[in-house]
Enzyme design. Structure first.
Site, PDB file in Angstrom:
ATOM      1  N   CYS A  66      16.856  25.387-124.140  1.00 21.10           N
ATOM      2  CA  CYS A  66      17.487  26.536-123.305  1.00 21.10           C
ATOM      3  C   CYS A  66      17.565  27.302-124.730  1.00 21.10           C
ATOM      4  CB  CYS A  66      18.300  26.661-122.628  1.00 21.10           C
ATOM      5  SG  CYS A  66      18.291  25.612-121.273  1.00 21.10           S
TER       6      CYS A  66
ATOM      7  N   ASP B 248      12.585  30.098-116.830  1.00 20.90           N
ATOM      8  CA  ASP B 248      12.924  30.979-117.179  1.00 20.90           C
ATOM      9  C   ASP B 248      12.657  32.044-118.242  1.00 20.90           C
ATOM     10  OD1 ASP B 248      15.226  29.869-115.403  1.00 20.90           O
ATOM     11  OD2 ASP B 248      16.028  28.345-116.630  1.00 20.90           O
TER      12      ASP B 248
ATOM     13  N   CYS C 263      10.256  25.927-116.815  1.00 19.44           N
ATOM     14  CA  CYS C 263      11.557  25.553-115.533  1.00 19.44           C
ATOM     15  C   CYS C 263      11.288  27.233-115.722  1.00 19.44           C
ATOM     16  CB  CYS C 263      12.760  25.787-116.457  1.00 19.44           C
ATOM     17  SG  CYS C 263      12.747  26.486-118.058  1.00 19.44           S
TER      18      CYS C 263
HETATM   19 FE1  FES Z   1      15.049  27.215-118.278  1.00 15.71          FE
HETATM   20 FE2  FES Z   1      17.183  26.398-118.987  1.00 15.71          FE
HETATM   21  S1  FES Z   1      16.155  25.464-117.845  1.00 15.71           S
HETATM   22  S2  FES Z   1      15.742  27.918-119.659  1.00 15.71           S
END
Ligand code: FES
Length: 146
Positions: A104, A35, A33
């Site tokens: 997450c 992040d 993702c």
């Molecule tokens: Fe990547 Fe939440 S979508 S940490």
């Protein structure tokens, strides 16, 4: 979709920022993702109590909320107690997360572990139960069932 607690911690995240000269810093990401989360710990060298904890998260709302709650949970705990704060404990404290957002919360757990690992390395300590953290937790995702 999100609990009131998740929304609260997303909109008013606690402990955002950096700690200068932190005792330990851990950064982990999820390549899938994109992040990234960084955790800073201020640890008392004598008592091993986590005096302060701050975070920076470049990620989704659930990642922000879980980082915020995770920092609240580890503050004031000893290193050993902090090891018991799993992503499940963070999710419970937030009254749950939607299944697709479970990964997450792994960022928060792994970032704390990475910061503890950094502290342990600097002080030549062995923290029971602590394994070398992954810098990319997307490998964990494969094991999760959604
Ligand atoms: Fe990547 Fe939440 S979508 S940490």
């Amino acid at each position: 979709m999100y609990s009131a607690k998740v929304m609260d911690h997303f909109q008013n995240p606690r402990n955002v920022g950096e700690i200068e000269d932190a005792s330990g810093v851990g950064t982990v990401g999820n390549a899938k993702c994109g992040d990234i989360m960084r955790i800073y710990l201020d640890i008392d060298d004598k008592t091993h109590v986590i005096r302060d904890c701050k975070f920076k998260t470049f990620g989704c709302g659930a990642a922000v909320a879980t980082s915020s709650m995770a920092t609240e949970l580890v503050k004031g705990k000893t290193i050993e107690e902090a090891m018991g704060i799993t992503n499940k404990a963070v999710m419970e404290a937030l009254d749950g997360l939607p299944p697709v957002k479970v990964h997450c919360s792994l960022l928060a757990e792994e970032a704390i572990h990475a910061a503890l690992w950094d502290y342990a390395e600097k002080h030549h300590l062995v923290i029971p139960g602590l394994e070398k953290p992954k810098s990319d937790i997307s490998e964990h995702d494969e094991e999760e069932e959604y």
